[in-house]
Design a protein around this motif. Structure first.
Motif, PDB file in Angstrom:
ATOM      1  N   MET A 157       0.811  -1.222   0.000  1.00  0.00           N
ATOM      2  CA  MET A 157       0.000   0.000   0.000  1.00  0.00           C
ATOM      3  C   MET A 157       0.843   1.271   0.000  1.00  0.00           C
ATOM      4  N   GLY A 158       2.150   1.131   0.176  1.00  0.00           N
ATOM      5  CA  GLY A 158       3.009   2.309   0.260  1.00  0.00           C
ATOM      6  C   GLY A 158       2.921   3.010   1.588  1.00  0.00           C
ATOM      7  N   LEU A 159       2.578   2.257   2.631  1.00  0.00           N
ATOM      8  CA  LEU A 159       2.417   2.838   3.967  1.00  0.00           C
ATOM      9  C   LEU A 159       3.653   2.632   4.840  1.00  0.00           C
ATOM     10  N   VAL A 160       4.677   1.989   4.288  1.00  0.00           N
ATOM     11  CA  VAL A 160       5.923   1.790   5.019  1.00  0.00           C
ATOM     12  C   VAL A 160       6.973   2.688   4.381  1.00  0.00           C
ATOM     13  N   ALA A 161       7.301   3.756   5.043  1.00  0.00           N
ATOM     14  CA  ALA A 161       8.260   4.716   4.486  1.00  0.00           C
ATOM     15  C   ALA A 161       8.952   5.458   5.614  1.00  0.00           C
ATOM     16  N   GLY A 162      10.055   6.130   5.290  1.00  0.00           N
ATOM     17  CA  GLY A 162      10.792   6.896   6.291  1.00  0.00           C
ATOM     18  C   GLY A 162      12.285   6.706   6.132  1.00  0.00           C
ATOM     19  N   ILE A 176       4.435  -0.255  -9.659  1.00  0.00           N
ATOM     20  CA  ILE A 176       4.100   0.835  -8.740  1.00  0.00           C
ATOM     21  C   ILE A 176       5.385   1.569  -8.369  1.00  0.00           C
ATOM     22  N   ASP A 177       5.377   2.880  -8.592  1.00  0.00           N
ATOM     23  CA  ASP A 177       6.524   3.719  -8.251  1.00  0.00           C
ATOM     24  C   ASP A 177       6.265   4.350  -6.889  1.00  0.00           C
ATOM     25  N   TYR A 178       6.914   3.814  -5.864  1.00  0.00           N
ATOM     26  CA  TYR A 178       6.665   4.296  -4.503  1.00  0.00           C
ATOM     27  C   TYR A 178       7.344   5.637  -4.228  1.00  0.00           C
ATOM     28  N   LYS A 215       2.226  11.251  -5.958  1.00  0.00           N
ATOM     29  CA  LYS A 215       0.988  11.572  -6.669  1.00  0.00           C
ATOM     30  C   LYS A 215       0.399  10.328  -7.331  1.00  0.00           C
ATOM     31  N   SER A 216       1.257   9.558  -7.989  1.00  0.00           N
ATOM     32  CA  SER A 216       0.810   8.326  -8.638  1.00  0.00           C
ATOM     33  C   SER A 216       0.339   7.312  -7.602  1.00  0.00           C
ATOM     34  N   ARG A 233      -3.770   4.164  -4.205  1.00  0.00           N
ATOM     35  CA  ARG A 233      -4.115   3.854  -2.816  1.00  0.00           C
ATOM     36  C   ARG A 233      -5.478   4.444  -2.454  1.00  0.00           C
ATOM     37  N   GLY A 234      -6.380   3.589  -2.042  1.00  0.00           N
ATOM     38  CA  GLY A 234      -7.715   4.048  -1.668  1.00  0.00           C
ATOM     39  C   GLY A 234      -8.709   3.991  -2.806  1.00  0.00           C
ATOM     40  N   GLN A 235      -8.208   3.916  -4.035  1.00  0.00           N
ATOM     41  CA  GLN A 235      -9.104   3.822  -5.183  1.00  0.00           C
ATOM     42  C   GLN A 235      -8.972   2.468  -5.879  1.00  0.00           C
ATOM     43  N   GLU A 236      -7.764   2.127  -6.332  1.00  0.00           N
ATOM     44  CA  GLU A 236      -7.538   0.838  -6.977  1.00  0.00           C
ATOM     45  C   GLU A 236      -7.277  -0.261  -5.945  1.00  0.00           C
TER      46      GLU A 236
END
Length: 336
Positions: A54-59, A75-77, A81-82, A87-90
């Motif tokens: 989901m791209g929720l692991v970052a830092g 998926i380009d993390y 914007k992309s 996330r949340g739609q697809e």
């Protein structure tokens, strides 16, 4: 073509005194309309895998490598914007604890509608609330036109989980990730939530990733299963194969420890010991310290990590001693 394809996903958290490898080399594919279950004890890497997708692991202290393709595109993390457009739609996610995931000071209708407004530029709030009522009806919340004005604390645990599912489904995602969606719910409510997910999946041809530690849930809704231990996938197969012919000792241990899998007069067979710390994994097989078969028949379990290899059609296991080998050892032992 697979809807979701993950290759060699690694997630590590760099701490001041150590590096915690939460996910190690996880790869899988998921087709539209199918349900993939991630099973394992707490700390096995199930939720971190989902959050990474989901791209929720970052830092700054996170190291993430590997590739994720969704609907044929990588998926380009790095492209926020992309990522937001996906996330949340697809791809949508239902989190483990609905009460902590919902804002206590906002009406549930506004929270569901917000998910719609974020991905429908130019939409009016009245339209979003109308969509919220529709999706609340779909997930079985009674009197939705009235209840959109209620707050989270005014709902039961099962109804709060339905609200979270409604929030995830309002944009009609192609993939739903459900992280322990039935935890802490009554058995009857659990069954209702699982039946709801199955119905919505059928209606929308939606793919589902279901994270759970409950094999009962797996048997109810999953087509395929990935068993995880210490950040790695140790067995992958169809749900039917996992129950009929578990290959990895860890999978077998999980199934043997289930009440429903034992005769009424039999003792439960727990897995000895506890899972290793992700910051201090064994040098060989991570399961070796808890495995009754470790180092048997000359296997290098303490010194080398086994690879995930195919043992039969669409069935893979990460163990030096397959189930057939363990059976032969038992036969030899009983013959003596």
């Amino acid at each position: 073509m697979s809807l979701l394809k993950v290759e060699n996903l690694d997630v590590s958290f760099v701490l001041s005194d150590s590096t915690v490898q939460a996910v190690n080399g996880v790869s899988f594919e998921l087709e539209r309309g199918r349900t993939l279950g991630f099973v394992g004890e707490s700390g096995s890497g199930k939720s971190v895998t989902a959050q990474a997708i989901m791209g929720l692991v970052a830092g700054e202290n996170v190291e993430l490598t590997g590739s994720v393709w969704f609907d044929g595109n990588a998926i380009d993390y790095e492209d926020e914007k992309s990522l937001r457009s996906i996330r949340g739609q697809e791809i949508a996610m239902v989190f483990q604890d609905p009460l902590s995931s919902l804002h206590p000071f906002y009406k549930v209708g506004d929270q569901i509608a917000e998910s719609y407004l974020v991905h429908h530029t130019g939409a009016k709030k009245a339209e979003a609330l109308e969509e919220a009522v529709k999706v609340m009806t779909e997930v079985g919340i009674p009197s939705p036109k009235t209840r959109i004005n209620d707050y989270p604390h005014q709902f039961s645990g099962g109804m709060r989980q339905r609200i979270m599912i409604a929030m995830a489904l309002i944009n009609r995602p192609k993939l739903l990730i459900a992280d322990e969606p039935t935890t802490a719910l009554d058995v009857t409510v659990q069954a209702q939530i699982l039946q709801l997910l199955k119905r919505l999946q059928k209606e929308n041809n939606m793919a589902i990733i279901l994270i759970t530690h409950d094999f009962g849930v797996v048997s109810e809704v999953c087509d395929d299963v990935i068993v995880m231990y210490a950040g790695k996938a140790v067995e992958t197969a169809s749900a039917d194969e996992i129950f009929k012919s578990p290959e990895h000792p860890y999978t077998k241990g999980l199934l043997d420890s289930l009440v429903g899998n034992q005769d009424m007069d039999s003792e439960l067979i727990p897995i000895p010991g506890t899972p290793p710390s992700a910051a201090d994994l064994p040098s060989g097989c991570s399961f070796a310290p808890r495995c009754t078969w470790a180092n048997k028949d000359g296997m290098p379990c303490d010194s080398k990590a086994p690879a995930l290899v195919e043992t039969s059609s669409h069935h893979s296991s990460a163990c030096f001693l397959p189930a057939s080998g363990r059976s032969k050892l038992l036969e030899r032992k009983s013959a003596k």
